[in-house]
Scaffold this active site. Structure first.
Site, PDB file in Angstrom:
ATOM      1  N   TYR A 151       1.061  -0.820  -0.247  1.00  0.00           N
ATOM      2  CA  TYR A 151      -0.116   0.122  -0.148  1.00  0.00           C
ATOM      3  C   TYR A 151       1.122   0.698   0.052  1.00  0.00           C
ATOM      4  O   TYR A 151       2.478   1.290   0.404  1.00  0.00           O
ATOM      5  CB  TYR A 151      -0.658   0.392   0.927  1.00  0.00           C
ATOM      6  CG  TYR A 151      -0.318  -0.110   2.764  1.00  0.00           C
ATOM      7  CD1 TYR A 151       0.402   0.912   2.606  1.00  0.00           C
ATOM      8  CD2 TYR A 151      -0.945  -0.876   3.641  1.00  0.00           C
ATOM      9  CE1 TYR A 151       1.374   0.786   4.625  1.00  0.00           C
ATOM     10  CE2 TYR A 151      -0.838  -0.056   4.541  1.00  0.00           C
ATOM     11  CZ  TYR A 151      -0.099   0.328   5.449  1.00  0.00           C
ATOM     12  OH  TYR A 151       0.323   0.156   6.362  1.00  0.00           O
ATOM     13  N   THR A 152       0.355   2.194  -0.320  1.00  0.00           N
ATOM     14  CA  THR A 152       0.510   3.619  -0.539  1.00  0.00           C
ATOM     15  C   THR A 152       1.097   4.292   0.503  1.00  0.00           C
ATOM     16  O   THR A 152       1.927   5.234   0.624  1.00  0.00           O
ATOM     17  CB  THR A 152       0.951   4.737  -1.838  1.00  0.00           C
ATOM     18  OG1 THR A 152      -0.738   4.519  -0.771  1.00  0.00           O
ATOM     19  CG2 THR A 152       0.872   3.964  -2.822  1.00  0.00           C
ATOM     20  N   HIS A 154       3.901  -7.088   1.539  1.00  0.00           N
ATOM     21  CA  HIS A 154       5.878  -5.973   1.440  1.00  0.00           C
ATOM     22  C   HIS A 154       6.162  -6.846   2.550  1.00  0.00           C
ATOM     23  O   HIS A 154       6.923  -7.088   3.396  1.00  0.00           O
ATOM     24  CB  HIS A 154       5.940  -4.845   1.625  1.00  0.00           C
ATOM     25  CG  HIS A 154       6.556  -3.872   1.232  1.00  0.00           C
ATOM     26  ND1 HIS A 154       6.632  -2.664   1.140  1.00  0.00           N
ATOM     27  CD2 HIS A 154       7.936  -4.866   1.042  1.00  0.00           C
ATOM     28  CE1 HIS A 154       8.019  -2.658   1.534  1.00  0.00           C
ATOM     29  NE2 HIS A 154       8.849  -3.546   1.566  1.00  0.00           N
ATOM     30  N   ASP A 188       2.708  -3.760   5.120  1.00  0.00           N
ATOM     31  CA  ASP A 188       1.758  -3.650   4.737  1.00  0.00           C
ATOM     32  C   ASP A 188       1.864  -5.261   3.163  1.00  0.00           C
ATOM     33  O   ASP A 188       2.772  -5.433   3.682  1.00  0.00           O
ATOM     34  CB  ASP A 188       1.917  -2.274   2.890  1.00  0.00           C
ATOM     35  CG  ASP A 188       3.233  -2.617   2.344  1.00  0.00           C
ATOM     36  OD1 ASP A 188       3.969  -2.933   3.411  1.00  0.00           O
ATOM     37  OD2 ASP A 188       2.922  -2.470   1.151  1.00  0.00           O
ATOM     38  N   GLU A 248       1.478  -1.140  -6.267  1.00  0.00           N
ATOM     39  CA  GLU A 248       1.061  -0.521  -5.165  1.00  0.00           C
ATOM     40  C   GLU A 248      -0.206  -0.242  -5.156  1.00  0.00           C
ATOM     41  O   GLU A 248      -1.381   0.260  -6.672  1.00  0.00           O
ATOM     42  CB  GLU A 248       1.702   1.137  -5.120  1.00  0.00           C
ATOM     43  CG  GLU A 248       3.350   1.006  -4.770  1.00  0.00           C
ATOM     44  CD  GLU A 248       4.120   0.894  -3.454  1.00  0.00           C
ATOM     45  OE1 GLU A 248       3.269   1.430  -2.896  1.00  0.00           O
ATOM     46  OE2 GLU A 248       5.385   0.679  -2.914  1.00  0.00           O
TER      47      GLU A 248
END
Ligand SMILES: [Zn+2]
Length: 240
Positions: free
Chosen positions: A34-35, A140, A150, A98
Site C-alpha cells: 500500500y502507498t 511487502h 503493508d 502499489e
C-alpha cells in the site's frame, strides 16, 4: 509471451518514473504494497521523484485505475532491503504493485472493491506470463518483516486465492504442535521463505498473512500447524 505491449488493455494511464535499473535475475515474484499516502497523486509524485529512490511497476487507485510507472523488464525500487526463499534481492525478481491506500499511518481500513477488481486481472496476467509460483505472490511485510507491515491484515488474500493467484489459507491443520521445539519451528519458517533474523517480527509477518485475526509475534500451536500444512502442501506438490 514476452513483456511489452500485450498487457496494455489492462493499463489505464502511464506515469513514467525514472527510478529503475537492470534486473539481475528473471521474474519469479509479485509483491503487493500500500502507498500509505493520500491523495494518490502525492504517491505518484514521490515514485517519480529521483530524490526518493522509490518506485513500483504499477499503482492502482481506489477507483480501480491501473497506472504503469516502470516497464516490467526493468528493476523497480519497491521492496528495499528484503529477502524471500533464499533470495536477498527481491526487487530484481519481482513485479511491484502499489495500492492507493491510507495505510496504518493514516487510518487503516479495508481495500476498495474497485481496486481489488482491477488488481485481479493484472495479477492474473503477470502470474501467467512469468509462471510465478503462487507461494511467491506476497505482501511487502512477508519480504521485509523487520521494517514493513503493508498491505496488512485487511488485505483480501482470500479473493486472490479464489482466482489461484496466491496460496489459499491452510486447511486440515495438524492437532497440537507439529514441531519438536522452537528451533525447528523457526527453521521451517525460514524454509517457507521468511527472513527470521528478528524472530518476533518474522512471526508477526507470518500471522499478518496467514492468521490476520490475531497478531502476537509469538509462535504457538496454531501458528505452527498452519506453517506445517503450508510446507506439507508445497512439499507434496499441491502448491509451489
Ligand atoms: Zn510497501
Amino acid at each position: 509471451m514476452s513483456g511489452g505491449m500485450n498487457d496494455d488493455e489492462l493499463v489505464h494511464r502511464e506515469v513514467p518514473s525514472p527510478n529503475h535499473g537492470e534486473r539481475t535475475l528473471p521474474i519469479s515474484m509479485a509483491v503487493i504494497h500500500y502507498t500509505e499516502m493520500q491523495p494518490v497523486e502525492a504517491a505518484l509524485e514521490r515514485m517519480c521523484d529521483p530524490a526518493s529512490s522509490v518506485s513500483a511497476h504499477y499503482c492502482i487507485t481506489e477507483a480501480g485505475e491501473v497506472i504503469r510507472l516502470v516497464p516490467e523488464d526493468r528493476r523497480a525500487w519497491h521492496a528495499g532491503a528484503s529477502y524471500w526463499r533464499g533470495i536477498p534481492d527481491v526487487n530484481s525478481v519481482s513485479i511491484g504493485i502499489e495500492l492507493d491506500h491510507p495505510g496504518h499511518a493514516l487510518g487503516y481500513r479495508g481495500f476498495a472493491e474497485a481496486q481489488i477488481d482491477a488488481l485481479i486481472p493484472l495479477l492474473a496476467r503477470i502470474v501467467k506470463q512469468y509462471d510465478i509460483p503462487r507461494a511467491n505472490v506476497v505482501g511487502h511485510s512477508c519480504v521485509a518483516p523487520m521494517r514493513k507491515i503493508d498491505p496488512g491484515e485487511l488485505f483480501p488474500w482470500d479473493r486472490l486465492a479464489d482466482y489461484n493467484l496466491c496460496l489459499p489459507r491452510a486447511e486440515c491443520l495438524a492437532a497440537g504442535d507439529p514441531f519438536h521445539n522452537e528451533g525447528s519451528f523457526f527453521m521451517a519458517l525460514e524454509r517457507f521463505g521468511y527472513d527470521i533474523t528478528d524472530q518476533a517480527k518474522a512471526v508477526e509477518a507470518f500471522e499478518r498473512r496467514w492468521r490476520p485475526e490475531r497478531i502476537t509475534g509469538l509462535p504457538n500451536g496454531e501458528i505452527a500447524a498452519i506453517l506445517w500444512q503450508l510446507l506439507l502442501d508445497r512439499d507434496q506438490g499441491r502448491t509451489r
